[in-house]
Design a protein around this motif. Structure first.
Motif, PDB file in Angstrom:
ATOM      1  N   PHE A  33       8.601  -7.400  -1.189  1.00 55.67           N
ATOM      2  CA  PHE A  33       7.533  -7.865  -0.314  1.00 55.67           C
ATOM      3  C   PHE A  33       6.916  -9.065  -0.857  1.00 55.67           C
ATOM      4  N   PRO A  34       7.406 -10.408  -0.389  1.00 53.04           N
ATOM      5  CA  PRO A  34       6.951 -11.509  -0.847  1.00 53.04           C
ATOM      6  C   PRO A  34       5.723 -11.952  -0.927  1.00 53.04           C
ATOM      7  N   THR A  35       5.080 -12.458  -1.961  1.00 52.74           N
ATOM      8  CA  THR A  35       3.638 -12.751  -1.901  1.00 52.74           C
ATOM      9  C   THR A  35       3.302 -13.959  -0.914  1.00 52.74           C
ATOM     10  N   ILE A  36       2.185 -14.488  -0.711  1.00 48.51           N
ATOM     11  CA  ILE A  36       1.725 -15.598  -0.055  1.00 48.51           C
ATOM     12  C   ILE A  36       2.165 -16.718  -0.684  1.00 48.51           C
ATOM     13  N   LYS A  37       1.981 -16.789  -1.910  1.00 43.22           N
ATOM     14  CA  LYS A  37       2.565 -17.703  -2.893  1.00 43.22           C
ATOM     15  C   LYS A  37       4.112 -18.255  -2.716  1.00 43.22           C
ATOM     16  N   ASN A  38       4.834 -17.209  -2.793  1.00 42.47           N
ATOM     17  CA  ASN A  38       5.985 -17.350  -2.596  1.00 42.47           C
ATOM     18  C   ASN A  38       6.756 -17.675  -1.185  1.00 42.47           C
ATOM     19  N   GLN A  40       4.675 -19.727   0.778  1.00 40.77           N
ATOM     20  CA  GLN A  40       4.193 -21.145   0.606  1.00 40.77           C
ATOM     21  C   GLN A  40       5.282 -21.952   0.027  1.00 40.77           C
ATOM     22  N   LYS A  41       5.899 -21.346  -1.139  1.00 39.83           N
ATOM     23  CA  LYS A  41       7.013 -22.241  -1.692  1.00 39.83           C
ATOM     24  C   LYS A  41       8.290 -22.524  -0.737  1.00 39.83           C
ATOM     25  N   GLN A  42       8.418 -21.288  -0.110  1.00 42.94           N
ATOM     26  CA  GLN A  42       9.550 -21.163   0.572  1.00 42.94           C
ATOM     27  C   GLN A  42       9.562 -22.278   1.963  1.00 42.94           C
ATOM     28  N   SER A  62      16.862 -31.114  11.937  1.00 43.53           N
ATOM     29  CA  SER A  62      15.654 -31.230  11.095  1.00 43.53           C
ATOM     30  C   SER A  62      14.479 -30.656  11.925  1.00 43.53           C
ATOM     31  N   LEU A  63      14.824 -30.764  13.525  1.00 48.43           N
ATOM     32  CA  LEU A  63      13.776 -30.300  14.075  1.00 48.43           C
ATOM     33  C   LEU A  63      13.658 -28.689  14.017  1.00 48.43           C
ATOM     34  N   ASN A  64      14.780 -27.908  14.025  1.00 48.55           N
ATOM     35  CA  ASN A  64      14.955 -26.502  13.847  1.00 48.55           C
ATOM     36  C   ASN A  64      14.269 -25.960  12.467  1.00 48.55           C
ATOM     37  N   LEU A  65      14.653 -26.725  11.596  1.00 48.14           N
ATOM     38  CA  LEU A  65      13.977 -26.216  10.124  1.00 48.14           C
ATOM     39  C   LEU A  65      12.444 -26.512   9.974  1.00 48.14           C
ATOM     40  N   ALA A  66      12.149 -27.837  10.640  1.00 48.14           N
ATOM     41  CA  ALA A  66      10.661 -27.834  10.771  1.00 48.14           C
ATOM     42  C   ALA A  66       9.643 -26.941  11.356  1.00 48.14           C
ATOM     43  N   LYS A  67      10.428 -26.363  12.591  1.00 53.37           N
ATOM     44  CA  LYS A  67       9.811 -25.168  13.217  1.00 53.37           C
ATOM     45  C   LYS A  67       9.934 -24.002  12.653  1.00 53.37           C
ATOM     46  N   LEU A  68      10.975 -23.722  11.766  1.00 50.63           N
ATOM     47  CA  LEU A  68      11.029 -22.611  10.689  1.00 50.63           C
ATOM     48  C   LEU A  68       9.811 -22.691   9.808  1.00 50.63           C
ATOM     49  N   ALA A  69       9.813 -23.790   9.197  1.00 49.75           N
ATOM     50  CA  ALA A  69       8.625 -23.813   7.912  1.00 49.75           C
ATOM     51  C   ALA A  69       7.249 -23.868   8.716  1.00 49.75           C
ATOM     52  N   VAL A  70       6.935 -24.110   9.867  1.00 51.14           N
ATOM     53  CA  VAL A  70       5.670 -23.976  10.197  1.00 51.14           C
ATOM     54  C   VAL A  70       5.410 -22.564  10.645  1.00 51.14           C
ATOM     55  N   LYS A  71       6.274 -21.760  10.968  1.00 51.97           N
ATOM     56  CA  LYS A  71       6.440 -20.257  11.447  1.00 51.97           C
ATOM     57  C   LYS A  71       5.820 -19.748  10.366  1.00 51.97           C
ATOM     58  N   ILE A  72       6.402 -20.096   9.289  1.00 52.98           N
ATOM     59  CA  ILE A  72       6.508 -19.181   7.693  1.00 52.98           C
ATOM     60  C   ILE A  72       4.935 -19.611   7.348  1.00 52.98           C
ATOM     61  N   ASN A  73       4.652 -20.770   7.563  1.00 55.69           N
ATOM     62  CA  ASN A  73       3.050 -21.283   6.898  1.00 55.69           C
ATOM     63  C   ASN A  73       2.652 -22.280   7.986  1.00 55.69           C
ATOM     64  N   SER A  74       1.694 -21.821   8.602  1.00 55.67           N
ATOM     65  CA  SER A  74       1.307 -22.653   9.615  1.00 55.67           C
ATOM     66  C   SER A  74      -0.068 -23.229   9.453  1.00 55.67           C
TER      67      SER A  74
END
Length: 287
Positions: A33-38, A40-42, A62-74
């Motif tokens: 179970f990844p931590t919040i810190k991990n 955020q790094k991802q 680029s758009l698809n990756l950016a959407k994924l990044a925001v889903k992980i850390n909004s």
């Protein structure tokens, strides 16, 4: 003997039970179970990759990756900014404004948010909103020469030439080698009928960078008094950037009507006929 047997049976039972525990532990999978810190790094790593893809012109990826990044850390305003840039590149202006609004809610003191908003508003022809956004940039960063320059460009669109000249001058004082601002001062002064000052400013811009725009601007300024030089400058300008043969393209670069008229007359010169035809053919090939 009875006692001895009982002891052996008891020891055997303990050993069997221990063995069963180890077997069960080997069967049950281990979950990480990844931590919040991990996380955020991802998300930051994915966001950086999205930005790199954007830089190399791979807009959809680029758009698809950016959407994924925001889903992980909004909760990271930088990721929302990257997403907005990817959305702008994909011409999703409404979505980009929504992303920028979310970034602003997280941190309202980032000038890049308002600069990006101003670019969108200019693309969708909402100049007053673009101006307001740029004023916020300057409030956060008083020496942001690009924001001051863009404000000057809006005044140039509004034909407020004196106001535009003042802002371009302010921008150049912050960054003396900012040839674009010097060039645009030349554009403004031509519309004010101060041709001599336009000549001086276009020459100054060329001395910093020999770009097609000040070259053709200078050519249009000197076409009457020094036609030979005007032809040479125009040839060089069209060779550097054929798009400047096009009236509409020059209009996008904020050329005023007076300079446009002068340039159209220059480009009709018989000595430039082949250069004009070649420039137009290059535009057709690239479109």
């Amino acid at each position: 003997m009875n006692k001895f047997l009982k002891k052996i049976i008891w020891i055997s039972f303990i050993c069997f039970y221990s063995l069963q525990i180890k077997t069960v532990q080997a069967i049950v999978p281990y979950y990480y179970f990844p931590t919040i810190k991990n996380l955020q790094k991802q998300s930051s790593y994915i966001g950086n990759n999205a930005y790199q893809l954007l830089y190399f012109g791979q807009y959809k990826d680029s758009l698809n990756l950016a959407k994924l990044a925001v889903k992980i850390n909004s909760k990271d305003e930088k990721l929302w900014l990257i997403l907005a840039e990817a959305q702008i590149a994909n011409k999703q202006y409404k979505n980009a404004l929504n992303s920028l609004n979310k970034a602003e809610k997280i941190n309202s003191n980032i000038s890049e948010i308002y600069f990006a908003k101003s670019n969108i508003y200019l693309k969708i022809s909402q100049q007053s909103k673009a101006k307001s956004a740029l004023e916020k940039v300057v409030k956060i960063e008083p020496n942001n020469h690009k924001a001051i320059f863009q404000l000057g460009n809006i005044l140039l669109m509004e034909k407020n030439y004196l106001g535009a000249i003042k802002l371009f001058d302010k921008s150049v004082k912050i960054k003396p080698d900012f040839w674009q601002a010097i060039n645009n001062q030349g554009l403004a002064y031509f519309e004010k009928n101060n041709i001599n000052l336009s000549i001086k400013l276009f020459k100054s811009a060329i001395s910093i960078q020999e770009n097609a725009e000040p070259l053709l601007g200078l050519a249009s300024c000197v076409r009457i008094n020094d036609p030979k030089l005007a032809i040479q400058l125009a040839k060089k300008a069209l060779a550097k950037d054929p798009k400047y043969v096009n009236y509409d393209y020059r209009k996008e670069q904020l050329w005023g009507e007076k300079l446009q008229v002068s340039t159209e007359i220059l480009l009709q010169n018989e000595q430039l006929k082949n250069d004009v035809m070649l420039a137009k053919s290059k535009i057709s090939e690239s479109s």
